[in-house]
Design an enzyme around this catalytic site. Sequence first.
Site, PDB file in Angstrom:
ATOM      1  N   GLY A  37       0.857  -1.349  -0.096  1.00  0.00           N
ATOM      2  CA  GLY A  37       0.167  -0.026   0.122  1.00  0.00           C
ATOM      3  C   GLY A  37       0.794   1.267  -0.046  1.00  0.00           C
ATOM      4  O   GLY A  37       0.335   2.188   0.313  1.00  0.00           O
TER       5      GLY A  37
ATOM      6  N   VAL B  12      -4.212  -6.496  -5.347  1.00  0.00           N
ATOM      7  CA  VAL B  12      -4.404  -7.265  -4.422  1.00  0.00           C
ATOM      8  C   VAL B  12      -5.869  -8.082  -4.818  1.00  0.00           C
ATOM      9  O   VAL B  12      -6.373  -9.003  -3.888  1.00  0.00           O
ATOM     10  CB  VAL B  12      -4.544  -6.802  -2.888  1.00  0.00           C
ATOM     11  CG1 VAL B  12      -3.409  -6.052  -2.586  1.00  0.00           C
ATOM     12  CG2 VAL B  12      -5.672  -5.819  -2.869  1.00  0.00           C
TER      13      VAL B  12
ATOM     14  N   TYR C  91     -18.348   8.245   4.073  1.00  0.00           N
ATOM     15  CA  TYR C  91     -17.675   7.006   4.065  1.00  0.00           C
ATOM     16  C   TYR C  91     -18.338   5.873   3.263  1.00  0.00           C
ATOM     17  O   TYR C  91     -17.587   4.907   2.825  1.00  0.00           O
ATOM     18  CB  TYR C  91     -17.073   6.614   5.343  1.00  0.00           C
ATOM     19  CG  TYR C  91     -15.792   7.243   5.629  1.00  0.00           C
ATOM     20  CD1 TYR C  91     -16.135   8.847   6.040  1.00  0.00           C
ATOM     21  CD2 TYR C  91     -14.546   6.822   5.396  1.00  0.00           C
ATOM     22  CE1 TYR C  91     -14.692   9.539   6.249  1.00  0.00           C
ATOM     23  CE2 TYR C  91     -13.323   7.557   5.747  1.00  0.00           C
ATOM     24  CZ  TYR C  91     -13.275   8.877   5.863  1.00  0.00           C
ATOM     25  OH  TYR C  91     -12.279   9.594   6.435  1.00  0.00           O
TER      26      TYR C  91
ATOM     27  N   LYS D 286     -14.449  -1.164   6.029  1.00  0.00           N
ATOM     28  CA  LYS D 286     -13.856  -1.259   7.431  1.00  0.00           C
ATOM     29  C   LYS D 286     -14.376  -1.970   8.427  1.00  0.00           C
ATOM     30  O   LYS D 286     -13.529  -2.604   9.273  1.00  0.00           O
ATOM     31  CB  LYS D 286     -13.428   0.179   7.824  1.00  0.00           C
ATOM     32  CG  LYS D 286     -12.521   1.159   6.788  1.00  0.00           C
ATOM     33  CD  LYS D 286     -11.314   0.573   6.664  1.00  0.00           C
ATOM     34  CE  LYS D 286     -10.535   1.314   5.886  1.00  0.00           C
ATOM     35  NZ  LYS D 286      -9.295   0.884   5.238  1.00  0.00           N
TER      36      LYS D 286
ATOM     37  N   ILE E 234      -5.814  11.428   8.196  1.00  0.00           N
ATOM     38  CA  ILE E 234      -4.848  11.986   7.522  1.00  0.00           C
ATOM     39  C   ILE E 234      -4.851  12.290   6.104  1.00  0.00           C
ATOM     40  O   ILE E 234      -5.340  11.519   5.171  1.00  0.00           O
ATOM     41  CB  ILE E 234      -3.686  10.902   7.610  1.00  0.00           C
ATOM     42  CG1 ILE E 234      -3.552  10.599   9.175  1.00  0.00           C
ATOM     43  CG2 ILE E 234      -2.116  11.324   7.347  1.00  0.00           C
ATOM     44  CD1 ILE E 234      -2.476   9.325   9.427  1.00  0.00           C
TER      45      ILE E 234
ATOM     46  N   LEU F  86      -3.574  10.464  -0.599  1.00  0.00           N
ATOM     47  CA  LEU F  86      -4.060  10.231  -1.999  1.00  0.00           C
ATOM     48  C   LEU F  86      -5.686   9.607  -1.690  1.00  0.00           C
ATOM     49  O   LEU F  86      -6.641  10.094  -2.069  1.00  0.00           O
ATOM     50  CB  LEU F  86      -3.400   9.121  -2.789  1.00  0.00           C
ATOM     51  CG  LEU F  86      -3.326   9.352  -4.165  1.00  0.00           C
ATOM     52  CD1 LEU F  86      -3.022  10.941  -4.535  1.00  0.00           C
ATOM     53  CD2 LEU F  86      -2.438   8.310  -4.942  1.00  0.00           C
TER      54      LEU F  86
HETATM   55  P1  NAP Z   1      -2.746   5.936  -0.090  1.00  0.00           P
HETATM   56  O1  NAP Z   1      -1.328   6.480   0.194  1.00  0.00           O
HETATM   57  O2  NAP Z   1      -3.511   6.197  -1.213  1.00  0.00           O
HETATM   58  O3  NAP Z   1      -2.708   4.400   0.059  1.00  0.00           O
HETATM   59  C1  NAP Z   1      -3.509   3.532  -0.213  1.00  0.00           C
HETATM   60  C2  NAP Z   1      -2.942   2.430  -0.859  1.00  0.00           C
HETATM   61  O4  NAP Z   1      -3.778   1.305  -1.481  1.00  0.00           O
HETATM   62  C3  NAP Z   1      -2.354   2.989  -2.361  1.00  0.00           C
HETATM   63  O5  NAP Z   1      -1.178   2.623  -2.576  1.00  0.00           O
HETATM   64  C4  NAP Z   1      -3.152   2.137  -3.552  1.00  0.00           C
HETATM   65  O6  NAP Z   1      -2.623   1.998  -4.670  1.00  0.00           O
HETATM   66  C5  NAP Z   1      -3.640   0.943  -2.776  1.00  0.00           C
HETATM   67  N1  NAP Z   1      -4.559   0.233  -3.568  1.00  0.00           N
HETATM   68  C6  NAP Z   1      -5.543   0.498  -4.063  1.00  0.00           C
HETATM   69  N2  NAP Z   1      -6.368  -0.639  -4.661  1.00  0.00           N
HETATM   70  C7  NAP Z   1      -5.451  -1.494  -4.898  1.00  0.00           C
HETATM   71  C8  NAP Z   1      -5.199  -2.836  -5.556  1.00  0.00           C
HETATM   72  N3  NAP Z   1      -6.371  -3.317  -6.039  1.00  0.00           N
HETATM   73  N4  NAP Z   1      -4.421  -3.512  -5.201  1.00  0.00           N
HETATM   74  C9  NAP Z   1      -3.198  -3.130  -4.475  1.00  0.00           C
HETATM   75  N5  NAP Z   1      -3.177  -1.812  -3.794  1.00  0.00           N
HETATM   76  C10 NAP Z   1      -4.238  -1.052  -3.990  1.00  0.00           C
HETATM   77  O7  NAP Z   1      -3.759   6.422   1.112  1.00  0.00           O
HETATM   78  P2  NAP Z   1      -3.789   5.806   2.981  1.00  0.00           P
HETATM   79  O8  NAP Z   1      -4.462   6.933   3.486  1.00  0.00           O
HETATM   80  O9  NAP Z   1      -2.153   5.785   3.127  1.00  0.00           O
HETATM   81  O10 NAP Z   1      -4.365   4.673   3.073  1.00  0.00           O
HETATM   82  C11 NAP Z   1      -3.862   3.504   3.546  1.00  0.00           C
HETATM   83  C12 NAP Z   1      -4.774   2.629   4.447  1.00  0.00           C
HETATM   84  O11 NAP Z   1      -5.053   3.524   5.564  1.00  0.00           O
HETATM   85  C13 NAP Z   1      -6.024   2.504   3.980  1.00  0.00           C
HETATM   86  O12 NAP Z   1      -6.608   1.253   4.290  1.00  0.00           O
HETATM   87  C14 NAP Z   1      -7.001   3.524   4.456  1.00  0.00           C
HETATM   88  O13 NAP Z   1      -8.475   3.223   4.309  1.00  0.00           O
HETATM   89  C15 NAP Z   1      -6.265   3.585   5.905  1.00  0.00           C
HETATM   90  N6  NAP Z   1      -6.733   4.913   6.645  1.00  0.00           N
HETATM   91  C16 NAP Z   1      -6.476   6.049   6.089  1.00  0.00           C
HETATM   92  C17 NAP Z   1      -6.741   7.043   6.963  1.00  0.00           C
HETATM   93  C18 NAP Z   1      -6.477   8.515   6.379  1.00  0.00           C
HETATM   94  O14 NAP Z   1      -7.262   9.349   6.883  1.00  0.00           O
HETATM   95  N7  NAP Z   1      -5.782   8.938   5.378  1.00  0.00           N
HETATM   96  C19 NAP Z   1      -7.406   6.954   8.113  1.00  0.00           C
HETATM   97  C20 NAP Z   1      -7.649   5.623   8.561  1.00  0.00           C
HETATM   98  C21 NAP Z   1      -7.443   4.564   7.926  1.00  0.00           C
HETATM   99  P3  NAP Z   1      -3.191   2.862  -6.021  1.00  0.00           P
HETATM  100  O15 NAP Z   1      -3.042   4.457  -5.488  1.00  0.00           O
HETATM  101  O16 NAP Z   1      -2.682   2.271  -7.031  1.00  0.00           O
HETATM  102  O17 NAP Z   1      -4.725   2.631  -6.117  1.00  0.00           O
END
Ligand code: NAP
Length: 262
Positions: free
Chosen positions: A13, A65, A155, A162, A191, A194
Amino acid sequence: MGLLTGKVAVIFGLANKDSIAWGVTKAFHEAGATIALSYAGEALQKRVFPLAQEIGCDFVEDCDVQSDAQLDNIFAKLKERYGKIDVLVHSVAFARREDLGGRFVNVSRDGFHLALDISAYSLIAMAKRAEPLMTDGGSIMSMTYYAAEKVMPDYNAMAVAKAALETITKYLAVDLGPKQIRVNAISAGPIKTLAAAGIPGFRNLIKHFDAVVPLGARVSQEDVGQAALFLASDMAKMITGEILHVDSGYNVLGLTVPRDTE
Ligand code: NAP
């Protein structure tokens, strides 16, 4: 000697330097882990490779994935390269824009399946393949959000994903516990990343969060990284099936009113 010296950690990720996965990667690297990275799609390759270089990581593999074949391939490569793995981080989520925001009743069947497949089922698919490689026990973790527990605006499909992810965490913890494989999730505060940019009301959400949280400060990728390091390390060796909130205390609030700043 670092907390993860001699351990192999696989992180799914990583999209760019704003990713939560990058906060985790940096924390694990500083703690002495050998790191293997996975990203999705060629477009990300040019952003991910320089980050991998920064930490001297030479295992960087593209993996969607949703694909069993691609998951088989990356875990086969991990086995070939390292023999075993110790830590697995799932930091992956996706939902179509039309399934985020608007009325919840309009979440489509296709969009629901897609969000659940990428953001929740994939944890089962990874754990199944990680289990035979975690020969000395291990730590698996994923990233969740408070929208699984309480209704948060916009959401929609991701909230359900989730909720599934959190339940999967608990079932995996029981299934894999006898092999000393621990499974936990970190529930991070909002946070700017993207993925977060896909949530229509995210800017307002983060402003509100800043105004009400007990600790009075926003959570960073590095904060999540430190919590992930704790869960990955032996310091958390009796912790499994846990949803660890790293959210400046937001989840304990019954009424979210702005703090009295005087
Ligand atoms: P991020 O940098 O955009 O990371 C999300 C990742 O998921 C990206 O690398 C994305 O790749 C990948 N992804 C999406 N579809 C995919 C697939 N089919 N196969 C493999 N990878 C895939 O954003 P992030 O906020 O750090 O998110 C990471 C995790 O934290 C997520 O589970 C998110 O829900 C969770 N989270 C985020 C927050 C927040 O506020 N940011 C809060 C709580 C939890 P692509 O860009 O290529 O699609």
